[in-house]
Motif scaffolding. Structure first.
Motif, PDB file in Angstrom:
ATOM      1  N   ASP A  82      -1.165  13.961   7.479  1.00 31.53           N
ATOM      2  CA  ASP A  82      -2.236  13.559   6.552  1.00 31.53           C
ATOM      3  C   ASP A  82      -3.248  12.679   7.284  1.00 31.53           C
ATOM      4  O   ASP A  82      -2.958  12.118   8.332  1.00 31.53           O
ATOM      5  CB  ASP A  82      -1.662  12.867   5.311  1.00 31.53           C
ATOM      6  CG  ASP A  82      -0.538  11.904   5.629  1.00 31.53           C
ATOM      7  OD1 ASP A  82      -0.412  11.509   6.808  1.00 31.53           O
ATOM      8  OD2 ASP A  82       0.220  11.541   4.714  1.00 31.53           O
ATOM      9  N   CYS A 107      -1.475   3.004   6.154  1.00 31.51           N
ATOM     10  CA  CYS A 107      -0.252   3.794   5.940  1.00 31.51           C
ATOM     11  C   CYS A 107       0.030   4.636   7.185  1.00 31.51           C
ATOM     12  O   CYS A 107       0.905   5.489   7.190  1.00 31.51           O
ATOM     13  CB  CYS A 107      -0.406   4.677   4.690  1.00 31.51           C
ATOM     14  SG  CYS A 107       1.170   5.184   3.951  1.00 31.51           S
ATOM     15  N   HIS A 109      -1.794   6.980   8.659  1.00 27.87           N
ATOM     16  CA  HIS A 109      -2.195   8.390   8.695  1.00 27.87           C
ATOM     17  C   HIS A 109      -3.062   8.702   9.916  1.00 27.87           C
ATOM     18  O   HIS A 109      -3.133   9.855  10.337  1.00 27.87           O
ATOM     19  CB  HIS A 109      -2.906   8.774   7.391  1.00 27.87           C
ATOM     20  CG  HIS A 109      -2.032   8.643   6.164  1.00 27.87           C
ATOM     21  ND1 HIS A 109      -2.395   9.094   4.924  1.00 27.87           N
ATOM     22  CD2 HIS A 109      -0.792   8.112   5.997  1.00 27.87           C
ATOM     23  CE1 HIS A 109      -1.431   8.838   4.049  1.00 27.87           C
ATOM     24  NE2 HIS A 109      -0.453   8.228   4.680  1.00 27.87           N
ATOM     25  N   HIS A 112      -0.478   9.712  12.311  1.00 28.56           N
ATOM     26  CA  HIS A 112       0.039  11.066  12.006  1.00 28.56           C
ATOM     27  C   HIS A 112      -0.923  12.135  12.509  1.00 28.56           C
ATOM     28  O   HIS A 112      -0.506  13.147  13.083  1.00 28.56           O
ATOM     29  CB  HIS A 112       0.235  11.261  10.489  1.00 28.56           C
ATOM     30  CG  HIS A 112       1.026  10.190   9.820  1.00 28.56           C
ATOM     31  ND1 HIS A 112       1.026   9.998   8.465  1.00 28.56           N
ATOM     32  CD2 HIS A 112       1.838   9.226  10.329  1.00 28.56           C
ATOM     33  CE1 HIS A 112       1.800   8.970   8.161  1.00 28.56           C
ATOM     34  NE2 HIS A 112       2.297   8.488   9.273  1.00 28.56           N
ATOM     35  N   GLU A 142      -3.709  12.568   0.859  1.00 29.46           N
ATOM     36  CA  GLU A 142      -2.300  12.407   0.464  1.00 29.46           C
ATOM     37  C   GLU A 142      -2.130  11.291  -0.552  1.00 29.46           C
ATOM     38  O   GLU A 142      -1.383  11.417  -1.517  1.00 29.46           O
ATOM     39  CB  GLU A 142      -1.426  12.121   1.704  1.00 29.46           C
ATOM     40  CG  GLU A 142       0.079  12.194   1.444  1.00 29.46           C
ATOM     41  CD  GLU A 142       0.649  10.983   0.705  1.00 29.46           C
ATOM     42  OE1 GLU A 142       1.551  11.167  -0.139  1.00 29.46           O
ATOM     43  OE2 GLU A 142       0.187   9.847   0.961  1.00 29.46           O
ATOM     44  N   GLU A 143      -2.865  10.185  -0.332  1.00 29.95           N
ATOM     45  CA  GLU A 143      -2.667   8.997  -1.179  1.00 29.95           C
ATOM     46  C   GLU A 143      -3.033   9.246  -2.636  1.00 29.95           C
ATOM     47  O   GLU A 143      -2.583   8.531  -3.514  1.00 29.95           O
ATOM     48  CB  GLU A 143      -3.485   7.805  -0.640  1.00 29.95           C
ATOM     49  CG  GLU A 143      -3.085   7.340   0.764  1.00 29.95           C
ATOM     50  CD  GLU A 143      -1.764   6.584   0.799  1.00 29.95           C
ATOM     51  OE1 GLU A 143      -1.195   6.331  -0.271  1.00 29.95           O
ATOM     52  OE2 GLU A 143      -1.317   6.267   1.920  1.00 29.95           O
ATOM     53  N   HIS A 169       5.850  11.105   9.123  1.00 28.17           N
ATOM     54  CA  HIS A 169       5.326   9.832   8.615  1.00 28.17           C
ATOM     55  C   HIS A 169       5.921   8.706   9.446  1.00 28.17           C
ATOM     56  O   HIS A 169       7.086   8.763   9.818  1.00 28.17           O
ATOM     57  CB  HIS A 169       5.679   9.631   7.136  1.00 28.17           C
ATOM     58  CG  HIS A 169       4.712   8.720   6.431  1.00 28.17           C
ATOM     59  ND1 HIS A 169       4.636   7.374   6.687  1.00 28.17           N
ATOM     60  CD2 HIS A 169       3.755   8.978   5.515  1.00 28.17           C
ATOM     61  CE1 HIS A 169       3.675   6.847   5.939  1.00 28.17           C
ATOM     62  NE2 HIS A 169       3.119   7.793   5.222  1.00 28.17           N
ATOM     63  N   GLU A 339       5.516  11.302  -1.841  1.00 33.97           N
ATOM     64  CA  GLU A 339       4.751  12.014  -0.805  1.00 33.97           C
ATOM     65  C   GLU A 339       4.292  13.334  -1.378  1.00 33.97           C
ATOM     66  O   GLU A 339       5.102  14.065  -1.950  1.00 33.97           O
ATOM     67  CB  GLU A 339       5.691  12.326   0.366  1.00 33.97           C
ATOM     68  CG  GLU A 339       5.373  11.684   1.666  1.00 33.97           C
ATOM     69  CD  GLU A 339       4.069  12.100   2.315  1.00 33.97           C
ATOM     70  OE1 GLU A 339       3.578  13.212   2.047  1.00 33.97           O
ATOM     71  OE2 GLU A 339       3.534  11.296   3.089  1.00 33.97           O
TER      72      GLU A 339
HETATM   73 ZN   LIG Z   1       1.456   7.567   3.953  1.00 39.20          ZN
END
Ligand SMILES: [Zn+2]
Ligand SMILES: [Zn+2]
Length: 398
Positions: A82, A107, A109, A112, A142-143, A169, A339
């Protein structure tokens, strides 16, 4: 040919630059325009032999076809990361701290996205050994639980083809370089909810002429908090948290509306339905007893994340080979986090890979916190785990 580890070492500096660039320029969910353009540009410059397609406005779908297809019939697997950030003001004194006030990759991302890009570089290098096709999903939103659905609803993607899907993640409670996997349900189903309370407002000195939504909201929240403690079995698990309450403008005006927002986390449909019914019942009762209008709305949902044991085993073998058994942790208890990767996992056998992100001996931070950070070692751990999973799935000798 280089080993995966050597190849990663050669491109590591480049990837750190990409991560810092993404971290410095975070974008909110479903608005990842610069991020998507930056990734597309990097793909065009550095990776050959791929097909690139936009999904929605800010998602990117990359296809890499292995050329060893005579070995088995052509399988497709998906690797997904994400890309979105959060409305948080970064409180870190880093040279690559967020340049966008009020927005932060809190987070991980950004990490990622970089891991998926690095994995694509690795697997393109090993293309001649891969008897199948790999789809890379650079996913937005994603959030807000919208990004996975934007891929699943794209008619150009044939979701009957993939045989496995892996997501990644970071995990702040695990040291960088370590990986955690879990079979079965590892994350909760999520519902976001919004409750509006309305009544005729008026002067704070004359409450008898109003129906006060502020005091009604206070009663309502207190009563709703009895659902998990008094109506849900102690052997079941659920969380109901109200994280936002807004209403009113001054000390002497009783407002017309108060809005409460919250999140519900459950593991089974039965518990989810029971709690939703209880929320509606308590809203009706409070509205009746206090004379205000109360409207609960369930806005967005993602299902619990259920990992396929056979696919988790494949990832486990890859991690042991590349990072060693000492760096593989098997999760035993699910977590209440949610998720939207779970939407893919509902349709395709899945593994959700947690890559440790805490600096060994470093301070513990939480996701969605202004002090959130990730250790640089997260990149290497994540890339080895994700590219190793793909090669192990296709039974490539590495
Ligand atoms: Zn996340
Ligand atoms: Zn998050």
């Amino acid at each position: 040919m280089n080993s995966i580890e050597e190849f990663e070492k050669n491109i590591h500096g480049e990837l750190v630059k990409m991560w810092h660039e993404l971290h410095a320029h975070p974008e909110l969910s479903m608005q990842e325009f610069q991020t998507a353009a930056y990734i597309e540009d990097a793909l065009h410059r550095t990776v050959k032999n791929i097909d690139i397609k936009r999904v929605g406005k800010t998602g990117i779908w990359v296809q890499l076809r292995g050329t060893a297809r005579d070995k088995t019939e052509e399988d497709v697997i998906i690797l997904r990361a994400d890309m979105d950030a959060l409305p948080i003001n970064e409180n870190n004194d880093l040279p690559y701290r967020s340049q966008n006030p009020g927005i932060m990759h809190a987070c991980g991302h950004d990490v990622h996205t970089t891991i998926l890009f690095g994995t694509l570089r690795v697997l393109e290098h090993f293309r001649d050994t891969i008897p199948g096709t790999i789809w890379f999903f650079f996913q937005p939103g994603e959030e807000v639980l919208e990004g996975a659905l934007s891929f699943l609803s794209d008619p150009a993607i044939d979701f009957s083809r993939p045989r496995a899907v892996a997501g990644i993640h970071q995990g702040t409670n695990l040291e960088a370089g370590k990986i955690r996997l879990m079979k079965g349900v590892s994350l909760a189903g999520t519902d976001s909810l919004r409750i509006s309370l309305r009544g005729p407002g008026g002067h704070g000195s004359a409450p008898q002429n109003t129906r006060d939504p502020v005091s009604a909201a206070a009663y309502l929240i207190a009563q709703l908090q009895t659902i998990v403690s008094r109506e849900t079995s102690p052997l079941d698990s659920a969380v109901l948290s109200f994280c936002s309450i807004h209403g009113g403008s001054r000390d002497n005006i009783i407002p017309e509306e108060v809005v409460i927002e919250g999140t519900l986390r459950t593991f089974t449909q039965k518990t989810r339905t029971n709690i939703q019914e209880s929320i509606c019942r308590i809203c009706r009762g409070t509205a009746e007893s206090l004379g205000v209008k109360i409207e609960p709305e369930f806005l967005k949902h993602s299902p619990p994340l259920n990992n396929d044991p056979a696919i988790v085993e494949i990832a486990g073998r890859a991690v042991q080979k590349l990072l060693g058994a000492d760096n593989l942790e098997i999760g035993e208890k699910p977590r209440m986090g949610g998720e939207d990767f779970a939407f893919f996992a509902e349709k395709i056998p899945s593994v959700f890979i947690i890559a440790g992100s805490r600096t060994p001996g470093g301070k513990q931070v939480n996701n969605h916190q202004a002090e959130f950070y990730t250790d640089e070692g997260t990149l290497r751990g994540g890339i080895l785990a994700l590219s190793g999973f793909a090669l192990e799935y296709f039974k490539v000798d590495f």
